[in-house]
Structure formats: structure tokens, C-alpha cells
Enzyme design. Structure first.
Site, PDB file in Angstrom:
ATOM      1  N   LYS A  80     -36.523 -69.481 -87.956  1.00  0.00           N
ATOM      2  CA  LYS A  80     -35.057 -69.556 -87.659  1.00  0.00           C
ATOM      3  C   LYS A  80     -34.604 -71.085 -87.801  1.00  0.00           C
ATOM      4  CE  LYS A  80     -31.476 -66.581 -86.531  1.00  0.00           C
ATOM      5  NZ  LYS A  80     -31.605 -65.240 -87.046  1.00  0.00           N
ATOM      6  N   GLY A 177     -18.232 -57.328 -79.664  1.00  0.00           N
ATOM      7  CA  GLY A 177     -18.504 -58.170 -81.004  1.00  0.00           C
ATOM      8  C   GLY A 177     -18.078 -57.482 -82.117  1.00  0.00           C
ATOM      9  N   GLY A 179     -17.797 -58.518 -85.409  1.00  0.00           N
ATOM     10  CA  GLY A 179     -17.962 -59.504 -86.671  1.00  0.00           C
ATOM     11  C   GLY A 179     -18.299 -58.830 -87.640  1.00  0.00           C
ATOM     12  N   ASN A 180     -19.330 -59.224 -88.464  1.00  0.00           N
ATOM     13  CA  ASN A 180     -19.992 -58.628 -89.542  1.00  0.00           C
ATOM     14  C   ASN A 180     -20.564 -57.360 -89.348  1.00  0.00           C
ATOM     15  OD1 ASN A 180     -19.389 -60.483 -91.839  1.00  0.00           O
ATOM     16  ND2 ASN A 180     -21.260 -61.756 -91.222  1.00  0.00           N
ATOM     17  N   VAL A 181     -21.407 -57.222 -88.363  1.00  0.00           N
ATOM     18  CA  VAL A 181     -22.036 -56.138 -88.008  1.00  0.00           C
ATOM     19  C   VAL A 181     -21.164 -55.148 -87.078  1.00  0.00           C
ATOM     20  CG1 VAL A 181     -24.132 -55.296 -86.873  1.00  0.00           C
ATOM     21  CG2 VAL A 181     -24.408 -57.382 -87.834  1.00  0.00           C
ATOM     22  N   TYR A 183     -18.051 -54.652 -86.657  1.00  0.00           N
ATOM     23  CA  TYR A 183     -16.817 -54.148 -87.422  1.00  0.00           C
ATOM     24  C   TYR A 183     -17.210 -52.941 -88.329  1.00  0.00           C
ATOM     25  CZ  TYR A 183     -13.315 -52.824 -90.824  1.00  0.00           C
ATOM     26  OH  TYR A 183     -12.183 -52.227 -91.317  1.00  0.00           O
TER      27      TYR A 183
HETATM   28  P1  NAD Z   1     -20.600 -62.459 -86.384  1.00  0.00           P
HETATM   29  O1  NAD Z   1     -20.309 -64.074 -86.154  1.00  0.00           O
HETATM   30  O2  NAD Z   1     -20.022 -62.145 -87.753  1.00  0.00           O
HETATM   31  O3  NAD Z   1     -19.918 -61.753 -85.331  1.00  0.00           O
HETATM   32  C1  NAD Z   1     -20.007 -61.865 -84.011  1.00  0.00           C
HETATM   33  C2  NAD Z   1     -18.727 -61.783 -83.223  1.00  0.00           C
HETATM   34  O4  NAD Z   1     -18.867 -61.630 -81.924  1.00  0.00           O
HETATM   35  C3  NAD Z   1     -17.343 -62.288 -83.697  1.00  0.00           C
HETATM   36  O5  NAD Z   1     -16.417 -61.717 -84.044  1.00  0.00           O
HETATM   37  C4  NAD Z   1     -17.347 -63.053 -82.401  1.00  0.00           C
HETATM   38  O6  NAD Z   1     -15.818 -63.439 -82.150  1.00  0.00           O
HETATM   39  C5  NAD Z   1     -17.818 -62.249 -81.406  1.00  0.00           C
HETATM   40  N1  NAD Z   1     -18.147 -62.855 -80.038  1.00  0.00           N
HETATM   41  C6  NAD Z   1     -18.871 -64.000 -79.363  1.00  0.00           C
HETATM   42  N2  NAD Z   1     -18.738 -63.814 -78.227  1.00  0.00           N
HETATM   43  C7  NAD Z   1     -18.311 -62.629 -77.636  1.00  0.00           C
HETATM   44  C8  NAD Z   1     -18.243 -62.167 -76.417  1.00  0.00           C
HETATM   45  N3  NAD Z   1     -18.634 -62.989 -75.227  1.00  0.00           N
HETATM   46  N4  NAD Z   1     -17.309 -61.283 -76.183  1.00  0.00           N
HETATM   47  C9  NAD Z   1     -17.227 -60.367 -77.505  1.00  0.00           C
HETATM   48  N5  NAD Z   1     -17.312 -60.790 -78.674  1.00  0.00           N
HETATM   49  C10 NAD Z   1     -17.875 -62.123 -78.842  1.00  0.00           C
HETATM   50  O7  NAD Z   1     -21.976 -62.110 -86.210  1.00  0.00           O
HETATM   51  P2  NAD Z   1     -22.804 -60.846 -87.023  1.00  0.00           P
HETATM   52  O8  NAD Z   1     -23.315 -61.431 -88.316  1.00  0.00           O
HETATM   53  O9  NAD Z   1     -21.744 -59.854 -86.588  1.00  0.00           O
HETATM   54  O10 NAD Z   1     -23.929 -60.675 -85.782  1.00  0.00           O
HETATM   55  C11 NAD Z   1     -23.840 -60.011 -84.602  1.00  0.00           C
HETATM   56  C12 NAD Z   1     -24.912 -60.312 -83.739  1.00  0.00           C
HETATM   57  O11 NAD Z   1     -25.992 -59.504 -84.293  1.00  0.00           O
HETATM   58  C13 NAD Z   1     -25.640 -61.675 -83.409  1.00  0.00           C
HETATM   59  O12 NAD Z   1     -26.361 -61.781 -82.265  1.00  0.00           O
HETATM   60  C14 NAD Z   1     -26.621 -61.688 -84.645  1.00  0.00           C
HETATM   61  O13 NAD Z   1     -27.653 -62.688 -84.435  1.00  0.00           O
HETATM   62  C15 NAD Z   1     -27.206 -60.226 -84.589  1.00  0.00           C
HETATM   63  N6  NAD Z   1     -27.749 -60.014 -85.914  1.00  0.00           N
HETATM   64  C16 NAD Z   1     -26.902 -60.145 -87.116  1.00  0.00           C
HETATM   65  C17 NAD Z   1     -27.331 -59.518 -88.297  1.00  0.00           C
HETATM   66  C18 NAD Z   1     -26.725 -59.790 -89.543  1.00  0.00           C
HETATM   67  O14 NAD Z   1     -27.167 -58.949 -90.424  1.00  0.00           O
HETATM   68  N7  NAD Z   1     -25.426 -60.187 -89.636  1.00  0.00           N
HETATM   69  C19 NAD Z   1     -29.000 -59.107 -88.297  1.00  0.00           C
HETATM   70  C20 NAD Z   1     -29.690 -59.272 -87.078  1.00  0.00           C
HETATM   71  C21 NAD Z   1     -28.898 -59.753 -85.971  1.00  0.00           C
END
Ligand code: NAD
Length: 351
Positions: A80, A177, A179-181, A183
Site C-alpha cells: 500500500k 460514505g 464515494g466511488n463505492v 454511491y
Molecule cells: P471515496 O473517497 O470515493 O469515498 C469515501 C466517502 O466517504 C467520501 O464521499 C467521503 O466524503 C466519505 N466519508 C469520509 N469520512 C466519513 C464519515 N466519517 N462519515 C461518512 N462519510 C464519510 O472512497 P471509495 O473508493 O468509495 O472507498 C470507500 C472505502 O472503501 C475506503 O475505506 C476504501 O479504502 C475502501 N475500498 C475501496 C475500494 C475501491 O475499489 N474504491 C476497494 C476496496 C476498499
């Protein structure tokens, strides 16, 4: 500050630090284990309050990637990268290129990709400087799509195990949360008829999901208290801690956030409270499965088919945990370790 004696250090193979004066890059790459193959793990850009927090995150997240790869039947190790900085203010082409050169200097021991604070266009810039960047726009793209599909399959598996069916019609699901996932997960859940409760620290995102999917908006740090059937943490880690454990109402926890348990003992405490926990690195492996498919021949259907296997893998973990009276987190760890832990010389001699 300590590393070798830090509680997050777990026989990590390699940790490297980079400061680039011109761009202001401050980055750490941690490689946990490469028994099964080269290390893969995304790059997170975050305004860490202290350097110790950044090191701890790199150590914990890279360890999680080793377990994720191993349990997902992939032949990769865990690594990482973290960049210390605010992605909204501090990110620049120079900084991303400097990070790409840092990755390149490791000669393929570590493949990077997106994580929180990074995007596909950012990775395209990183890839100008390194052969070891995944999730690019000309390739598999944003891993969030596959991750959200995997979490959706994971929620279905947990429903099947806990309630004997996986019909999400009217099931109350609290997603933290968006975000990408988060939503995209809401999109899947809404289509399946679930009733959504959502929260994001960015109110624009929660209003969007409320408008598009009829979700109820909760306070970000209180959403775990919602009266829901499933709590899905999709923001940051350590959401299951001494305080939240007593307040969580949902009988199922299944979400994408990495390192959801603040301490390993919280897995046992969830079990004692009758909460079915889908171990984070099992349920959120979709993105890794998808981006790593670029190292073979990339075919979307094959990759999503592989992601869908998260359903069966979780059922196996739930069943073994119930049969052995152990937590789902402990069973997942053991199953992963069976693949990547080599016997120590002492064990070999004794055998
Ligand atoms: P992202 O940055 O696109 O979204 C994260 C969202 O969480 C943001 O909208 C942010 O505003 C919100 N957030 C932050 N703190 C918060 C809180 N205290 N309460 C509510 N919302 C909060 O990230 P992502 O890609 O959607 O990933 C989300 C999680 O999943 C992360 O922990 C990431 O490590 C994990 N993850 C993501 C992937 C992937 O493919 N993107 C794969 C495995 C794990």
C-alpha cells in the site's frame, strides 16, 4: 516514532519513504508480504494529522492487502502507498509524477492503483512514470465498480446466512460514505428494493443519493446507530470500536471500508453480540480482483464472475465460524494464512 515495535508492524518485508522537494511529495510505501507474488495495493492521499498516523495506515492497509489477495485466490502479495496531503489542495501533476517515479524505483515489487483521494485520471498521470500502475482509463478503470458489486453480493450472502433468504425488498440498509463505492452500492441496493439510510460528511453526496434513490439522510458519525438490518461502512476504517460496538443496531455488518475493526478483539465482541460481520478484506476484494485482471488478459465478464465468488466465499466463512464457535474475522484470517504463510524453519525441522 517506532516501526519494528509498533502494534501495526507484522513482519512487514519493506517500508520506504520518499520526499520530493520540487513537488512537495511526502509518501510511504509499505510491502507486507510477497509469498504469493508481487505486492498490489492502492495509493491513498489523505491529510494525516501526524506522520505516525500515515505510517500506521500504510502498515495496516498493506497487511490487509496480503490477506485480501490470499483469500481471493489471487497470486499477489500485499502492499500500500500513502501520500500525506489534502487531495483537494496539494495534488499536482508534478506530485503524481514524483510518486510514479517512486513506484518505478521498486522495480515491480509493488503495483499501485487508486484508493481514497485518488482517481483514474490521477493514475493515468502516475503511469507516465511507471510500468506498475493499475486501474488506468485505457484498461480496467475505476475499481469502485467491481468493489461495489462485490459488496452487494456480500450483503446478499450475509442475508442468506442470517435470515435464510436474500430478497432485499424493504430491507433497511445504512450506508456510511457515498464515494466511488458507496454511491454505486446504493444504486444496486435501490434496484433490489432496499430502503436506504445514508450519510456522508459531504452533504452534496447524501442529498444526491436521497434525491435519486429515496434514501433517508442520517448524521455521518451516528449512522451506525440507525435501526437497520444491515450496516454498510463504506467510508474510512476503525468504525467498529469500543464506543460504536455498544450502539450498532444492525444484525449484519457488510461494507467496503478497509480495517473496519479498530482492534482484532472487536471481531469476537461482534460475535458475542450476535452481529454477523462480513470480514472487510473478503467483501471488498472486488476492486483488487478487477484491477489485477489487467495483469492477465482482461475480460470484464470473467472479472465480474470472479468478483461474484465473494458470495460463496463468505458463506463458507460464516458456516465455518458458526461450526467452530469462532468469529468470522478469525476464520477469514486463518483461511488466508493457510495460503500465504510459509512454515518457519523451526516448524519445518519439527515436522
Ligand atoms: P471515496 O473517497 O470515493 O469515498 C469515501 C466517502 O466517504 C467520501 O464521499 C467521503 O466524503 C466519505 N466519508 C469520509 N469520512 C466519513 C464519515 N466519517 N462519515 C461518512 N462519510 C464519510 O472512497 P471509495 O473508493 O468509495 O472507498 C470507500 C472505502 O472503501 C475506503 O475505506 C476504501 O479504502 C475502501 N475500498 C475501496 C475500494 C475501491 O475499489 N474504491 C476497494 C476496496 C476498499
Amino acid at each position: 516514532m517506532t516501526i519494528f515495535t509498533s502494534k501495526d508492524f507484522d513482519r512487514h518485508e519493506f517500508v520506504t519513504f520518499k520526499f520530493d522537494q520540487e513537488s512537495g511529495l511526502k509518501a510511504i510505501i509499505a510491502i507486507h508480504d510477497r509469498t504469493l507474488g508481487p505486492a498490489i495495493g492502492g495509493c491513498r492521499m489523505w491529510p494525516y494529522q501526524t506522520e505516525a498516523d500515515a505510517i500506521s495506515d500504510a502498515l495496516r492497509l498493506s497487511r490487509g492487502m496480503t490477506y485480501k489477495s490470499a483469500i481471493s485466490d489471487l497470486n499477489y502479495g500485499g502492499g500500500k502507498a500513502v501520500i500525506i496531503g489534502d487531495p483537494k489542495k496539494d495534488k499536482s501533476e508534478k506530485l503524481l509524477r514524483a510518486f510514479g517515479r517512486m513506484v518505478q524505483s521498486l522495480d515491480g515489487r509493488y503495483y499501485t492503483g487508486e484508493d481514497v483521494g485518488m482517481t483514474v485520471p490521477d493514475m493515468d498521470i502516475v503511469a507516465q512514470e511507471t510500468d506498475y500502475a493499475l486501474g488506468l482509463s485505457g484498461g480496467t478503470g475505476d475499481p469502485g465498480k467491481a468493489t461495489s458489486f462485490g459488496v452487494f453480493k456480500g450483503i446478499q450472502a450475509a442475508m442468506r446466512f442470517k435470515f435464510g433468504h436474500e430478497d432485499l425488498g424493504g430491507v433497511r440498509i445504512a450506508v456510511q460514505g457515498l464515494g466511488n463505492v458507496g454511491y454505486r452500492l446504493c444504486e444496486y441496493l435501490h434496484k433490489a428494493g432496499a430502503k436506504l439510510i445514508v450519510a456522508d460528511i459531504d452533504s452534496v453526496k447524501s442529498k444526491r443519493v436521497a434525491g435519486e434513490f429515496g434514501a433517508t439522510i442520517a448524521v455521518p458519525d451516528e449512522i451506525h446507530r440507525s435501526e437497520a438490518d444491515v450496516f454498510s461502512p463504506c467510508a474510512l476504517g476503525s468504525v467498529i470500536n469500543d464506543r460504536s460496538l455498544r450502539e450498532i443496531q444492525a444484525p449484519i455488518i457488510a461494507g467496503s471500508a478497509n480495517n473496519q475493526l479498530a482492534e482484532p478483539r472487536h471481531g469476537d465482541e461482534l460475535m458475542a453480540r450476535g452481529v454477523l460481520y462480513a470480514p472487510d478484506y473478503v467483501v471488498n476484494a472486488g476492486g483488487l480482483i478487477d484491477v489485477s485482471s489487467a495483469l492477465n488478459t482482461y475480460v470484464l465478464e470473467d472479472s465480474l464472475g470472479h468478483v461474484a465468488r465473494i458470495y460463496g466465499r463468505l458463506l463458507e466463512i460464516f458456516e465455518r465460524a458458526a461450526a467452530e464457535g469462532r468469529s468470522t474475522a478469525a476464520i477469514a484470517d486463518r483461511m488466508a494464512e493457510e495460503r500465504f504463510l510459509r512454515p518457519s524453519p523451526i516448524h519445518s525441522q519439527a515436522a
